[in-house]
Design an enzyme around this catalytic site. Structure first.
Site, PDB file in Angstrom:
ATOM      1  N   ARG A  64       0.833  -1.212   0.000  1.00 30.18           N
ATOM      2  CA  ARG A  64       0.000   0.000   0.000  1.00 30.18           C
ATOM      3  C   ARG A  64       0.863   1.256   0.000  1.00 30.18           C
ATOM      4  O   ARG A  64       0.557   2.242  -0.677  1.00 30.18           O
ATOM      5  CB  ARG A  64      -0.922  -0.029   1.222  1.00 30.18           C
ATOM      6  N   HIS A  68       0.691   4.365  -2.720  1.00 30.19           N
ATOM      7  CA  HIS A  68       0.435   5.737  -2.292  1.00 30.19           C
ATOM      8  C   HIS A  68       1.596   6.656  -2.638  1.00 30.19           C
ATOM      9  O   HIS A  68       1.392   7.858  -2.858  1.00 30.19           O
ATOM     10  CB  HIS A  68       0.137   5.770  -0.795  1.00 30.19           C
ATOM     11  N   HIS A 193      -5.523  -5.469  -3.398  1.00 25.80           N
ATOM     12  CA  HIS A 193      -6.392  -5.625  -2.228  1.00 25.80           C
ATOM     13  C   HIS A 193      -6.522  -7.081  -1.813  1.00 25.80           C
ATOM     14  O   HIS A 193      -7.220  -7.386  -0.846  1.00 25.80           O
ATOM     15  CB  HIS A 193      -7.776  -5.031  -2.519  1.00 25.80           C
TER      16      HIS A 193
END
Length: 323
Positions: A64, A68, A193
């Site tokens: 993640r 980002h 995910h």
């Protein structure tokens, strides 16, 4: 998550041998550190593996973190910079307050500085670590192109540009297109995910007052919605309450897509992929063929890793501060 011995850690890996890809202002290569710091990938793998043994949340957090980082100023490690008295950095922007495990990157950097001073960028460390956590979790392996420079600017207000968990497909496509990524990249990278967990705040709007016509997002499976309500909407719920993003949350696989087809996508942006003709067929393809998903995910991760790469920047001595 089962953490394998290092000699067998990539036994399920899909090896993609990639040639050097020219970018707008820089050229990355899988062999960038072959002469200057040949132990780079070994140090990163060992450190990330050791961290995962002690904290099974590390893989999802590192993956993640990479997303980002690349979605703001490109893959320049700006997400790793700490805020200063005169500047609030990306990691303190609202969407990034839940990012964690920065210490793992700090540990890698310290070891690389001892082995090869002023050589390996924090941006490359994060790109390689993201690949390693996927492979360690049973997913594909790919050659990471290297040679990124570390940015010197990080602004919390720019995190508004991250795609939100409530986005519809049109918004998602537009967000990815701004980074030079296509519809297939969008669906493949959403498969990240497969690892991880979300707090209720990111999806509970789907469970009540969703529209004037009803309290629940109609695209969500009714039984699944009820389970989420029990976790998220009861009085005095645990502030850390939430939901794993698929049913095999520590294993990188294609279960995410199967759950989206079943109406069990956690985020509105997940479920939207199955409700739009532009993305539905890709979701179905990945749900049916895990090896196809692995190939496309690896290719999309390489493309994501190219976003915003240039010859500007530096090689930080510490990832949290500019030199």
């Amino acid at each position: 998550m089962a953490v394998f011995a290092l000699q067998t850690i990539f036994s399920k890996a899909i090896f993609l041998f990639l040639i050097t890809i020219p970018l707008s202002k820089a050229i990355l290569s899988p062999h960038y550190y072959d002469q200057t710091c040949p132990q780079t990938e070994g140090i990163i793998l060992q450190t990330v593996h050791n961290a995962t043994v002690h904290d099974l949340k590390v893989p999802a957090r590192i993956l993640r973190m990479f997303f980002h980082d690349c979605f703001i100023r490109g893959c320049d490690a700006s997400v790793l910079l700490d805020s200063t008295p005169g500047n609030k950095a990306e990691k303190d922007g609202p969407p990034n307050l839940s990012l964690a495990s920065f210490y793992v990157i700090d540990d890698v950097k310290a070891k690389l500085e001892a082995a090869c001073p002023h050589t390996v960028s924090c941006a490359d460390i994060l790109a390689i670590a993201a690949r390693d956590v996927v492979a360690m979790s049973g997913g594909p392996y790919w050659d990471v192109l290297k040679g990124r420079r570390d940015g010197t600017v990080s602004k919390a207000n720019e995190t508004i540009n991250l795609p939100a968990p409530s986005f519809n497909v049109t918004q998602l496509i537009q967000s990815f297109a701004k980074r030079g990524l296509g519809v297939k990249d969008l669906v493949a990278l959403s498969g990240g995910h497969s690892l991880g967990f979300s707090h209720c705040s990111s999806f509970e709007a789907r469970l009540r007052n969703f529209s004037p016509l009803g309290n629940t997002d109609p695209s969500i499976n009714a039984e699944f919605a009820e389970n989420l309500r029990k976790k998220c909407l009861e009085p005095n719920k645990d502030r850390n309450a939430g939901q794993f993003l698929d049913s095999t949350s520590s294993i990188f696989d294609n279960d995410y897509y199967k759950r989206v087809i079943a109406g069990k996508g956690v985020f509105g942006s997940d479920q939207a992929l199955y409700g739009d003709y532009r993305t539905r067929w890709i979701v179905e393809s990945f749900a049916k063929d895990e090896s196809l998903f692995f190939r496309e995910f690896a290719a999309s991760m390489v493309r994501l890793g190219n976003v915003g790469v240039s010859e500007d920047g530096e090689v930080r001595v510490k990832c949290r501060v500019v030199n």
